[in-house]
Design a protein around this motif. Structure first.
Motif, mmCIF file in Angstrom:
data_model
loop_
_atom_site.group_PDB
_atom_site.id
_atom_site.type_symbol
_atom_site.label_atom_id
_atom_site.label_comp_id
_atom_site.label_asym_id
_atom_site.label_seq_id
_atom_site.Cartn_x
_atom_site.Cartn_y
_atom_site.Cartn_z
ATOM 1 N N ILE A 38 4.070 13.839 2.098
ATOM 2 C CA ILE A 38 4.396 15.107 2.768
ATOM 3 C C ILE A 38 4.054 14.999 4.248
ATOM 4 N N LYS A 39 2.924 14.360 4.558
ATOM 5 C CA LYS A 39 2.493 14.198 5.946
ATOM 6 C C LYS A 39 2.908 12.864 6.549
ATOM 7 N N ASP A 40 3.130 11.855 5.695
ATOM 8 C CA ASP A 40 3.471 10.523 6.186
ATOM 9 C C ASP A 40 4.528 9.917 5.265
ATOM 10 N N SER A 41 5.777 10.197 5.570
ATOM 11 C CA SER A 41 6.875 9.767 4.698
ATOM 12 C C SER A 41 7.050 8.245 4.663
ATOM 13 N N GLU A 42 6.465 7.531 5.603
ATOM 14 C CA GLU A 42 6.590 6.076 5.662
ATOM 15 C C GLU A 42 5.564 5.359 4.786
ATOM 16 N N PHE A 43 4.571 6.084 4.313
ATOM 17 C CA PHE A 43 3.512 5.453 3.534
ATOM 18 C C PHE A 43 4.028 5.073 2.157
ATOM 19 N N SER A 44 3.675 3.851 1.717
ATOM 20 C CA SER A 44 4.016 3.384 0.371
ATOM 21 C C SER A 44 2.871 2.509 -0.125
ATOM 22 N N SER A 45 2.955 2.095 -1.362
ATOM 23 C CA SER A 45 1.878 1.289 -1.939
ATOM 24 C C SER A 45 1.765 -0.097 -1.322
ATOM 25 N N ASN A 46 2.800 -0.539 -0.581
ATOM 26 C CA ASN A 46 2.716 -1.874 0.020
ATOM 27 C C ASN A 46 3.107 -1.903 1.497
ATOM 28 N N CYS A 47 3.012 -0.758 2.169
ATOM 29 C CA CYS A 47 3.244 -0.748 3.616
ATOM 30 C C CYS A 47 2.040 -1.402 4.306
ATOM 31 N N LEU A 48 2.152 -1.667 5.584
ATOM 32 C CA LEU A 48 1.066 -2.342 6.304
ATOM 33 C C LEU A 48 -0.222 -1.521 6.271
ATOM 34 N N GLU A 49 -0.134 -0.208 6.441
ATOM 35 C CA GLU A 49 -1.337 0.628 6.386
ATOM 36 C C GLU A 49 -2.002 0.523 5.014
ATOM 37 N N ALA A 50 -1.198 0.537 3.952
ATOM 38 C CA ALA A 50 -1.735 0.385 2.597
ATOM 39 C C ALA A 50 -2.378 -0.990 2.429
ATOM 40 N N GLU A 51 -1.781 -1.997 3.035
ATOM 41 C CA GLU A 51 -2.328 -3.345 2.935
ATOM 42 C C GLU A 51 -3.702 -3.430 3.593
ATOM 43 N N ILE A 52 -3.853 -2.805 4.725
ATOM 44 C CA ILE A 52 -5.158 -2.788 5.401
ATOM 45 C C ILE A 52 -6.185 -2.060 4.535
ATOM 46 N N LEU A 53 -5.786 -0.918 3.970
ATOM 47 C CA LEU A 53 -6.680 -0.177 3.075
ATOM 48 C C LEU A 53 -7.019 -1.005 1.837
ATOM 49 N N ALA A 54 -6.042 -1.713 1.303
ATOM 50 C CA ALA A 54 -6.261 -2.547 0.121
ATOM 51 C C ALA A 54 -7.214 -3.702 0.430
ATOM 52 N N ALA A 55 -7.082 -4.307 1.592
ATOM 53 C CA ALA A 55 -7.985 -5.396 1.979
ATOM 54 C C ALA A 55 -9.420 -4.866 2.072
ATOM 55 N N LYS A 56 -9.595 -3.686 2.637
ATOM 56 C CA LYS A 56 -10.933 -3.083 2.729
ATOM 57 C C LYS A 56 -11.470 -2.747 1.339
ATOM 58 N N PHE A 57 -10.595 -2.207 0.485
ATOM 59 C CA PHE A 57 -10.988 -1.927 -0.895
ATOM 60 C C PHE A 57 -11.413 -3.220 -1.591
ATOM 61 N N PHE A 58 -10.676 -4.300 -1.375
ATOM 62 C CA PHE A 58 -10.998 -5.562 -2.032
ATOM 63 C C PHE A 58 -12.333 -6.117 -1.537
ATOM 64 N N LEU A 59 -12.663 -5.884 -0.279
ATOM 65 C CA LEU A 59 -13.994 -6.282 0.200
ATOM 66 C C LEU A 59 -15.079 -5.589 -0.618
ATOM 67 N N ASP A 60 -14.878 -4.310 -0.928
ATOM 68 C CA ASP A 60 -15.840 -3.578 -1.762
ATOM 69 C C ASP A 60 -15.898 -4.168 -3.172
ATOM 70 N N VAL A 61 -14.742 -4.523 -3.706
ATOM 71 C CA VAL A 61 -14.678 -5.136 -5.038
ATOM 72 C C VAL A 61 -15.443 -6.456 -5.037
ATOM 73 N N LEU A 62 -15.235 -7.269 -4.021
ATOM 74 C CA LEU A 62 -15.920 -8.563 -3.929
ATOM 75 C C LEU A 62 -17.431 -8.371 -3.813
#
Length: 162
Positions: free
Chosen positions: A55-79
């Motif tokens: 609704i606020k960011d129509s370009e956001f998807s599960s594999n966009c660059l912003e999601a990838e950066i968030l996923a990398a940070k999440f994976f650091l927490d997982v590690l």
């Protein structure tokens, strides 16, 4: 935690229904401006979360660059959770596999004959190869070395994504 970060964690993480529900409730409890749609916690939460975000960011998807950066940070927490003994090898490797599948060949404006493979994913694939429920932290010492390498790769990538 932002709504986007929550979405990425739930999308790529390995959580039971009750764990996902708990994370959603915690988010709602800790955020005054929770979208009303999130107050109805459907079992199939992913499309709902994504639609609220879009609704606020129509370009956001599960594999966009912003999601990838968030996923990398999440994976650091997982590690870090794995290194601290809070995660077993099978769950670690499942999360890694989810991330790899999610970002493999993500749209990055490359030529059609070039497949995108996220640099920050590194080569943890080799360390997780053949992982099953018999693996433990104690009988899989090779994972600690691979994880430390992975952490270094992710930190380097986050300094200059793509």
């Amino acid at each position: 935690m932002t709504l986007k970060a929550l979405y990425i964690e739930l999308y790529y993480g390995e959580y039971s229904y009750s764990e996902r529900r708990k994370k959603l409730i915690e988010y709602i409890d800790n955020n005054e401006n929770t979208p009303a749609e999130l107050l109805e916690l459907y079992p199939n939460y992913e499309p709902l979360l994504l639609s609220v975000i879009q609704i606020k960011d129509s370009e956001f998807s599960s594999n966009c660059l912003e999601a990838e950066i968030l996923a990398a940070k999440f994976f650091l927490d997982v590690l870090a959770d794995y290194k601290n003994g809070n995660l077993n090898p099978l769950k670690l490797c499942k999360i890694f596999s989810n991330l790899e599948k999610g970002f493999l060949d993500a749209p990055r404006g490359l030529e059609n004959n070039i497949a995108y493979y996220p640099e920050w994913i590194g080569d943890l694939y080799d360390a997780c190869d053949w992982c099953d429920e018999t693996w433990t932290i104690e009988n899989s010492p090779h994972l600690i070395d691979a994880i430390q390498h992975q952490i270094n790769v992710i930190h380097g990538w986050l300094l200059k994504p793509i």
